[in-house]
Design an enzyme around this catalytic site. Structure first.
Site, PDB file in Angstrom:
ATOM      1  N   ASP A   1     -59.781  49.934  12.909  1.00 39.83           N
ATOM      2  CA  ASP A   1     -61.142  49.556  13.633  1.00 39.83           C
ATOM      3  C   ASP A   1     -62.039  51.230  14.375  1.00 39.83           C
ATOM      4  O   ASP A   1     -60.706  51.933  14.345  1.00 39.83           O
ATOM      5  CB  ASP A   1     -61.000  48.937  15.321  1.00 39.83           C
ATOM      6  CG  ASP A   1     -60.167  49.195  16.145  1.00 39.83           C
ATOM      7  OD1 ASP A   1     -59.181  50.329  16.213  1.00 39.83           O
ATOM      8  OD2 ASP A   1     -59.964  49.718  17.494  1.00 39.83           O
TER       9      ASP A   1
ATOM     10  N   PHE B   1     -62.333  60.657   9.990  1.00 48.61           N
ATOM     11  CA  PHE B   1     -61.656  59.239  11.332  1.00 48.61           C
ATOM     12  C   PHE B   1     -61.881  57.941  10.173  1.00 48.61           C
ATOM     13  O   PHE B   1     -63.358  57.372  10.260  1.00 48.61           O
ATOM     14  CB  PHE B   1     -63.001  59.121  12.252  1.00 48.61           C
ATOM     15  CG  PHE B   1     -63.337  58.220  13.457  1.00 48.61           C
ATOM     16  CD1 PHE B   1     -62.159  57.011  13.674  1.00 48.61           C
ATOM     17  CD2 PHE B   1     -63.989  58.386  14.642  1.00 48.61           C
ATOM     18  CE1 PHE B   1     -62.424  55.997  14.319  1.00 48.61           C
ATOM     19  CE2 PHE B   1     -63.890  57.879  16.137  1.00 48.61           C
ATOM     20  CZ  PHE B   1     -63.204  56.125  15.341  1.00 48.61           C
ATOM     21  N   VAL B   2     -60.709  57.354   9.599  1.00 45.89           N
ATOM     22  CA  VAL B   2     -61.549  56.160   8.946  1.00 45.89           C
ATOM     23  C   VAL B   2     -60.994  54.598   9.731  1.00 45.89           C
ATOM     24  O   VAL B   2     -60.460  54.778  11.134  1.00 45.89           O
ATOM     25  CB  VAL B   2     -59.639  56.375   8.206  1.00 45.89           C
ATOM     26  CG1 VAL B   2     -59.892  57.512   7.519  1.00 45.89           C
ATOM     27  CG2 VAL B   2     -58.662  56.625   8.817  1.00 45.89           C
TER      28      VAL B   2
ATOM     29  N   ASP C   1     -49.590  58.166  12.030  1.00 47.81           N
ATOM     30  CA  ASP C   1     -50.553  58.788  12.033  1.00 47.81           C
ATOM     31  C   ASP C   1     -49.801  60.831  13.409  1.00 47.81           C
ATOM     32  O   ASP C   1     -49.387  60.748  13.234  1.00 47.81           O
ATOM     33  CB  ASP C   1     -51.601  58.003  13.926  1.00 47.81           C
ATOM     34  CG  ASP C   1     -52.528  59.376  13.598  1.00 47.81           C
ATOM     35  OD1 ASP C   1     -52.712  60.537  13.626  1.00 47.81           O
ATOM     36  OD2 ASP C   1     -54.074  58.874  14.340  1.00 47.81           O
TER      37      ASP C   1
ATOM     38  N   LYS D   1     -53.392  44.898  15.518  1.00 45.23           N
ATOM     39  CA  LYS D   1     -54.081  43.826  14.456  1.00 45.23           C
ATOM     40  C   LYS D   1     -54.844  44.899  13.365  1.00 45.23           C
ATOM     41  O   LYS D   1     -54.974  43.893  12.379  1.00 45.23           O
ATOM     42  CB  LYS D   1     -55.579  43.962  15.677  1.00 45.23           C
ATOM     43  CG  LYS D   1     -55.501  43.156  16.724  1.00 45.23           C
ATOM     44  CD  LYS D   1     -57.052  43.062  17.280  1.00 45.23           C
ATOM     45  CE  LYS D   1     -56.556  42.637  18.757  1.00 45.23           C
ATOM     46  NZ  LYS D   1     -57.564  42.639  18.848  1.00 45.23           N
ATOM     47  N   GLY D   2     -54.239  46.155  13.355  1.00 46.40           N
ATOM     48  CA  GLY D   2     -54.321  46.479  11.733  1.00 46.40           C
ATOM     49  C   GLY D   2     -54.301  46.036  11.047  1.00 46.40           C
ATOM     50  O   GLY D   2     -55.002  46.344   9.725  1.00 46.40           O
TER      51      GLY D   2
ATOM     52  N   GLU E   1     -47.192  48.066   8.226  1.00 40.44           N
ATOM     53  CA  GLU E   1     -48.695  48.961   9.172  1.00 40.44           C
ATOM     54  C   GLU E   1     -49.509  49.053   8.531  1.00 40.44           C
ATOM     55  O   GLU E   1     -49.538  49.686   7.066  1.00 40.44           O
ATOM     56  CB  GLU E   1     -48.085  50.714   9.951  1.00 40.44           C
ATOM     57  CG  GLU E   1     -47.359  50.507  10.791  1.00 40.44           C
ATOM     58  CD  GLU E   1     -48.234  50.402  12.094  1.00 40.44           C
ATOM     59  OE1 GLU E   1     -48.767  50.228  12.082  1.00 40.44           O
ATOM     60  OE2 GLU E   1     -47.456  51.010  13.396  1.00 40.44           O
TER      61      GLU E   1
ATOM     62  N   ARG F   1     -63.307  45.780  11.300  1.00 39.62           N
ATOM     63  CA  ARG F   1     -61.885  45.794  10.624  1.00 39.62           C
ATOM     64  C   ARG F   1     -62.465  45.109   9.466  1.00 39.62           C
ATOM     65  O   ARG F   1     -61.962  45.196   8.370  1.00 39.62           O
ATOM     66  CB  ARG F   1     -61.474  45.136  11.368  1.00 39.62           C
ATOM     67  CG  ARG F   1     -60.539  45.583  12.678  1.00 39.62           C
ATOM     68  CD  ARG F   1     -59.234  44.841  14.023  1.00 39.62           C
ATOM     69  NE  ARG F   1     -59.066  45.728  15.175  1.00 39.62           N
ATOM     70  CZ  ARG F   1     -58.328  46.056  15.583  1.00 39.62           C
ATOM     71  NH1 ARG F   1     -57.703  46.313  14.446  1.00 39.62           N
ATOM     72  NH2 ARG F   1     -58.253  46.705  16.549  1.00 39.62           N
TER      73      ARG F   1
HETATM   74  C1  PRP Z   1     -51.965  52.184  15.324  1.00 35.92           C
HETATM   75  C2  PRP Z   1     -51.972  52.043  14.231  1.00 35.92           C
HETATM   76  C3  PRP Z   1     -50.077  52.078  14.648  1.00 35.92           C
HETATM   77  C4  PRP Z   1     -50.638  53.561  15.104  1.00 35.92           C
HETATM   78  C5  PRP Z   1     -50.558  54.503  14.678  1.00 35.92           C
HETATM   79  O1  PRP Z   1     -52.126  50.793  15.931  1.00 35.92           O
HETATM   80  O2  PRP Z   1     -52.004  50.458  13.428  1.00 35.92           O
HETATM   81  O3  PRP Z   1     -49.644  51.042  14.688  1.00 35.92           O
HETATM   82  O4  PRP Z   1     -51.995  53.025  15.715  1.00 35.92           O
HETATM   83  O5  PRP Z   1     -50.582  55.655  15.542  1.00 35.92           O
HETATM   84  P1  PRP Z   1     -49.303  56.475  16.135  1.00 35.92           P
HETATM   85  O6  PRP Z   1     -48.388  57.155  14.491  1.00 35.92           O
HETATM   86  O7  PRP Z   1     -50.415  57.864  16.447  1.00 35.92           O
HETATM   87  O8  PRP Z   1     -48.152  55.630  17.007  1.00 35.92           O
HETATM   88  P2  PRP Z   1     -53.550  50.698  17.116  1.00 35.92           P
HETATM   89  O9  PRP Z   1     -52.568  51.439  18.316  1.00 35.92           O
HETATM   90  O10 PRP Z   1     -55.477  52.072  16.642  1.00 35.92           O
HETATM   91  O11 PRP Z   1     -53.542  49.331  17.556  1.00 35.92           O
HETATM   92  P3  PRP Z   1     -54.737  48.180  16.075  1.00 35.92           P
HETATM   93  O12 PRP Z   1     -53.774  48.075  15.320  1.00 35.92           O
HETATM   94  O13 PRP Z   1     -54.543  47.124  17.144  1.00 35.92           O
HETATM   95  O14 PRP Z   1     -55.909  48.842  16.248  1.00 35.92           O
END
Ligand code: PRP
Length: 190
Positions: A161, A154-155, A105, A45-46, A101, A167
């Site tokens: 979120d 913690f951004v 991370d 969703k991010g 994206e 969000r």
């Molecule tokens: C977050 C972000 C990426 C992923 C990055 O999604 O949107 O898709 O984590 O992390 P990584 O590089 O360690 O794999 P999240 O799982 O928080 O879902 P969301 O976007 O729905 O909040």
């Protein structure tokens, strides 16, 4: 009590975000033309807010589509084992694709997506991420457009979120430690 009371500091203000997104849009406008007719794939969703602002900067014909990925393993940091919650509605075979994206991370989610997409034989794949947190990288991933590098804090906000909240915040901020410590969460997500 406002949700803004949970925010320690503003890391990237709204106007700075918007200026950088305009620059990324201009860069894309130089790389793609109507003839390419690319597909922007928003990873939910991010990335919904980044996609919404980015697409309005683009002057070439393009489509948007959505994909939702969830990481297994619980906790708040990506485990490397991911699962597709929502797949693309359209086919990407022979298409130029831009993955959109919010943050990279560990790199596991993007690695999975890139592998998954490559199997569908697109004409090209580029990656645009608003935020990059290289200090947490576990696997190398190619990034073509990066908004900002962020420290290992913690951004949240602007699509990102904590526990599905915040969000809607229009800037990137850092959450007060007390918020997630109260919830018993000792990891540092995002
Ligand atoms: C977050 C972000 C990426 C992923 C990055 O999604 O949107 O898709 O984590 O992390 P990584 O590089 O360690 O794999 P999240 O799982 O928080 O879902 P969301 O976007 O729905 O909040």
């Amino acid at each position: 009590m406002s949700l803004y009371d949970d925010i320690e500091k503003v890391l990237i203000p709204e106007d700075v975000l918007q200026r950088r997104i305009a620059e990324i849009g201009a860069e894309m406008n130089g790389l793609y033309s109507d003839a390419d007719y690319p597909m922007l794939v928003c990873i939910l969703k991010g990335a919904f807010m980044f996609l919404a602002d980015l697409t309005r900067q683009l002057a070439f014909r393009h489509e948007i589509d959505f994909m939702e990925i969830s990481s297994y393993g619980g906790g708040t940091s990506s485990s490397g084992v991911v699962r597709i919650l929502l797949d693309l509605a359209s086919t990407i075979e022979g298409r130029h694709v831009v993955i959109v994206e919010d943050i990279v991370d560990s790199g596991h989610t993007l690695t999975y997506i890139l592998r998954h997409f490559a199997a569908r034989r697109p004409a090209s794949i580029r990656v645009a991420t608003l935020l990059n947190k290289p200090s947490r990288r576990e696997v190398d991933v190619p990034l073509d457009f990066v908004g900002f590098e962020v420290p290992n804090e913690f951004v949240m906000g602007y699509g990102l979120d904590y526990a599905e909240q915040y969000r809607n915040v229009p800037f990137i901020g850092v959450l007060k430690a007390a918020v997630y410590q109260t919830a018993g969460d000792t990891s540092v997500p995002h």
